[in-house]
Design an enzyme around this catalytic site. Structure first.
Site, short mmCIF file in Angstrom:
data_model
loop_
_atom_site.label_atom_id
_atom_site.label_comp_id
_atom_site.label_asym_id
_atom_site.label_seq_id
_atom_site.Cartn_x
_atom_site.Cartn_y
_atom_site.Cartn_z
N ASP A 1 0.81 -1.21 0.00
CA ASP A 1 0.00 0.00 0.00
C ASP A 1 0.84 1.27 0.00
O ASP A 1 0.36 2.33 -0.36
CB ASP A 1 -0.91 0.02 1.24
CG ASP A 1 -2.01 -1.00 1.16
OD1 ASP A 1 -1.83 -2.00 0.45
OD2 ASP A 1 -3.04 -0.82 1.83
N GLU B 1 -5.16 -4.72 -6.96
CA GLU B 1 -6.03 -5.54 -6.10
C GLU B 1 -7.41 -4.90 -6.04
O GLU B 1 -7.59 -3.89 -5.37
CB GLU B 1 -5.43 -5.72 -4.70
CG GLU B 1 -4.91 -4.47 -4.04
CD GLU B 1 -4.39 -4.73 -2.65
OE1 GLU B 1 -3.36 -5.39 -2.54
OE2 GLU B 1 -5.02 -4.28 -1.69
#
Length: 872
Positions: free
Chosen positions: A456, A525
């Site tokens: 992330d 994702e």
């Protein structure tokens, strides 16, 4: 806000996988195994450990690691076993997959260290050397003892992935020996360990203990380590290849040694003399030319031939060590294409359509289950797997090599791994050691496509340098990407990836808009969240009352996420009601869930396929979140924990057929996607529009050539007047002879789903209006007949619509005998098919005969508006 952001073989030899076994009764003498290698080049895995909590152990490592220490009352556990895995293997709990049973586990049991111990006998080769190797860390940190001597403490045995090797030549004795490992408690916010974030309920021990093999290896004066192979494949001809073989030769002694290193690749031999100073390590390098090499491809593009490189070392004419590895000849590259990360395999653009991998929640290695999951992945047409912070054991990579499934590895989010501002000097060291160890371990696998050093968040300059330096030491030769999110890093720059959600429900047309997670660039994702399996699967892990409770969308469900964000079905249920009508029963909920799962998962993967060849903001890759489940869950999977395949799986499978015709929810265009490397000409697309009552409203045909490794538009779907609010579309892709090579059926609405992009969060874009698919509730009853033909492990089922109404969403299941349980895994060629009067189709099921439990295979057919048919 980022997703889940609230939480922060060197020496060759096959590692033996030890099956899980219950603890045996206490015996009068120590349980020992001949574990130490008896000759140079041999590697043995230490099997069948004993495990015990430190609360019940008297003495420290010096006593526990001595031969003769009484461990007969300890639990017997397999070679790869976290504490929870060991306790489960010893049947200390009820089924932890079922209901809320995992809540019964007392987490306080894991606040203290646990000990692992193994007694073994050895007969070392005189003058030889013996090395003990940890093929990954002890979670989260610990100690290693051998025969009363401490080899390393928590300052060195730390982290999930660093590989440690110890020269134990002077400690190994002829006869009885013993090894002891201490595993301390785990804190994912403190340690560079393995964390399941919001993928499932957390394992109570947080994966404390061992999850990889401990091995003993023997060598002579010179040992061989770090065998690596690189290939250079000139493009675009692919007619020759240069292969470079390297291996590190290490002098284990305190005096100079002269060694000959030799080896073979594909029948070509090579050798080199090395002079090594005391304790010196030198690299032997060999370069070979291969004419007409057997080129390795992802499975949709070609074959997966593998080569073997083997090397050996002799000192004074006697064998000293040996190593070997498999490899494939292929070229991987990547670049940014209008901001999106585009991968290339052997010079060909490679559209990544993959899924996120979930290791077993307790980090158990079940090779048969892993292979089953990979086979189902390949059968679905999914070409890539992303491993976010859960790098698997070696066998996983070997399977992917053989199957042609690409692998994208890297570190995880939302734990210590991305708490960069808290990194200590020790954390920096462990991070670098982790990257180097993993890169060395997996670099030879042709299935590897890249390494994400962040998920992330891209690491800041200091940590980025640590990772890049580590990968250089490992001679990593594939793309390195800063993160899975569109955040540039100091050295690597833009990752060419986006992480803008969704992670929860969106309707099918969401994917065609190039905003947010829509089909443009590389989405690292994304997925539509809840995945409710069929009732057979639900009953394996939920009692009846919890299954019925799924109709309460505002209730928290234990088999949803531990995160409050994903703990309720919430707006997934609201959309189901709004689009299909409020379910009248649990059975109706499950039936409608399959419809919703099928259409939205198909749309996600079809949209990225269609936009692949767009001139403006093309799609280059997508990772479906997620592929499988670490533990039985009601969200984020295409293959459920019990290997069942429902609407989600078959929607995705339809989308990823190698030559595929599809409909576009945004502009009504039709497209043909071809993942092969050759143009396919002489095709035609036939599109037929039907009202809900089966009357034909429009029918057109359009010639098309399917361009190699690309998508092409093929006209538009007719928009006739007088359509029912819910209607059907059937697309047929035919070859020059008129044979149908692909078939695709949609249920659509004259009313579109509408989205509020301005109200988007990091995990969801809300809907303001819903498509009207409620007409499906009023379909007149259809009728089918079915026949089955079985050969060993394979059953062909032919389904025919013998009525005068559409037979909608017809599902076939294989069972162990009449009235028996559904057989999982079963690989179906297709499922959830829709047939018009007179139409017939044949689907094939492949399965293991042993999974029938001695019963005959029995087929059951049912549909949305079709009564159940038993096929004997």
């Amino acid at each position: 806000m980022s997703r889940r952001s609230r939480w922060l073989a060197a020496v060759v030899g096959l590692s033996l996988v030890i099956p899980l076994v219950p603890a045996t009764s206490a015996v009068a003498q120590e349980d020992t195994t001949t574990a130490a290698p008896g000759q140079a080049g041999e590697v043995r895995t230490i099997p069948d450990w004993r495990m015990q909590t430190s609360r019940s152990v008297t003495g420290g490592g010096d006593a526990i690691s001595r031969p003769g220490f009484n461990d007969v009352n300890w639990l017997k556990v397999p070679a790869r076993s976290t504490v929870m895995a060991g306790l489960i293997a010893n049947r200390k709990y009820p089924d932890l997959n079922h209901s809320t049973n995992m809540k019964q586990v007392n987490s306080a049991d894991f606040a203290v260290p646990w000990w692992y111990r193994k007694g073994f006998t050895a007969d070392p080769v005189p003058g030889g050397h013996t090395f003990l190797k940890l093929n990954g860390g002890i979670l989260s940190r610990g100690e290693v003892w051998l025969n009363g001597t401490k080899l390393a403490g928590t300052d060195k045995v730390i982290g999930a992935y660093p590989i440690r090797e110890f020269d134990v030549t002077n400690l190994i004795r002829k006869g009885d020996n013993a090894i002891a490992l201490r595993a301390d408690s785990v804190d994912p916010k403190r340690d560079l360990t393995i964390h399941f974030i919001d993928w499932a309920q957390f394992p109570p021990d947080r994966n404390q203990g061992m999850f990889r093999d401990v091995t003993l290896a023997g060598s002579g004066a010179v040992a061989l380590r770090n065998l690596r192979v690189d290939s250079d494949l000139p493009l675009p001809s692919l007619t020759s290849a240069t292969v470079t073989v390297k291996v590190d030769a290490r002098n284990n002694t305190d005096r100079p040694q002269s060694a000959e290193v030799s080896g073979t690749v594909d029948g070509q031999s090579f050798r080199q003399q090395l002079s090594l100073g005391a304790k010196e390590t030198r690299t032997a390098t060999f370069t070979l030319k291969l004419d007409k090499p057997r080129v390795w491809w992802p499975f949709q593009m070609g074959e997966q031939p593998l080569y073997e490189a083997s090397v050996s070392a002799t000192v004074g004419g006697s064998p000293s060590d040996a190593a070997k590895t498999t490899f494939g000849i292929r070229e991987i590259d990547s670049k940014l294409l209008q901001g999106g990360r585009q991968f290339f395999v052997n010079g060909q653009p490679f559209l990544v359509r993959g899924g996120g991998w979930a290791s077993d929640l307790f980090l158990r290695t079940d090779l048969r289950k892993i292979e089953d999951q990979l086979k189902l992945t390949k059968a679905m047409g999914m070409n890539t797997i992303r491993l976010e912070g859960k790098p698997e054991n070696d066998e996983f990579y070997d399977m992917a090599d053989r199957m042609g499934i690409m692998l994208l590895t890297g570190w995880e989010c939302c734990s210590k791994w991305e708490s960069y501002d808290t990194f200590t000097a020790e954390d920096n060291r462990v991070a670098g050691e982790s990257a180097e160890s993993e890169a060395r371990r997996i670099r030879n696998h042709p299935s590897m496509i890249g390494f994400l050093i962040g998920s992330d968040f891209a690491p800041p300059a200091a940590q980025e340098k640590i990772y890049l330096d580590a990968l250089r030491r490992a001679e990593w030769n594939l793309p390195v990407i800063s993160s899975a999110k569109a955040l540039a890093s100091p050295q690597l720059g833009s990752p060419g990836m986006k992480m803008e959600g969704p992670y929860w429900w969106v309707p099918p047309n969401y994917w065609y808009n190039k905003q947010k997670g829509g089909a443009s660039g590389f989405a690292s994702e994304i997925g539509p969240g809840p995945t409710i399996p069929e009732l057979d699967s639900l009953r394996k892990f939920l009692p009846p009352n919890e299954i019925d409770a799924l109709r309460d969308y505002n209730a928290k469900h234990y088999h949803l996420a531990p995160s409050d964000t994903f703990s309720k079905l919430s707006f997934w249920g609201t959309a189901l009601d709004g689009r299909y009508g409020k379910p009248t029963s649990t059975e109706d909920l499950v039936r409608k869930a399959q419809l919703a799962n099928y259409e939205v998962n198909r749309a996600q993967l079809e949209a990225f396929g269609r936009n692949w060849s767009d001139a403006d903001k093309p799609s280059t890759g997508v990772i479906y979140w997620m592929l499988n489940s670490a533990w039985p869950t009601l969200y984020w999977n295409l293959i459920d924990h019990n290997l069942a395949t429902g609407g989600s799986y078959f929607g995705a499978k339809t989308a990823m057929r190698p030559l595929h015709v599809q409909y576009s929810y945004d502009d009504n265009s039709l497209a043909v996607v071809n993942t092969g490397l050759r143009d396919v000409s002489g095709l035609s697309v036939q599109a037929t529009v039907f009202n809900l009552d089966g009357t034909q409203k429009a029918d057109i045909s359009q010639p098309v050539t399917a361009k190699a490794n690309a998508s092409v538009r093929a006209g538009a779907l007719p928009q006739p007047g007088g359509l029912s609010s819910t209607y059907f579309v059937r697309l047929l892709l035919k070859d020059a002879s008129g044979k149908v090579v692909d078939r695709n059926v949609y249920w659509l609405s004259t009313k579109a789903d509408k989205l509020n992009y301005a109200g988007s969060t990091w995990y969801h874009t809300p809907q303001t209006e819903y498509a009207d698919l409620k007409g499906l509730n009023n379909l007149p009853q259809g009728s089918v007949t079915a026949t089955a033909q079985t050969t060993a492990g394979s059953t062909k089922v032919t389904i025919t619509n013998n009525g005068d109404k559409v037979a909608f969403f017809v599902r076939v299941s294989l069972r162990a005998g009449a009235g028996g349980p559904e057989v999982h895994p079963t690989t179906w060629s297709d499922n959830y098919v829709t047939l018009w009067p007179g139409e017939s189709t044949t689907v094939t099921a492949d399965y293991r005969l042993s999974d029938l439990g001695g019963k005959p295979p029995h087929v059951q057919v049912s549909g949305h508006n079709v009564p159940k048919v038993e096929v004997r």
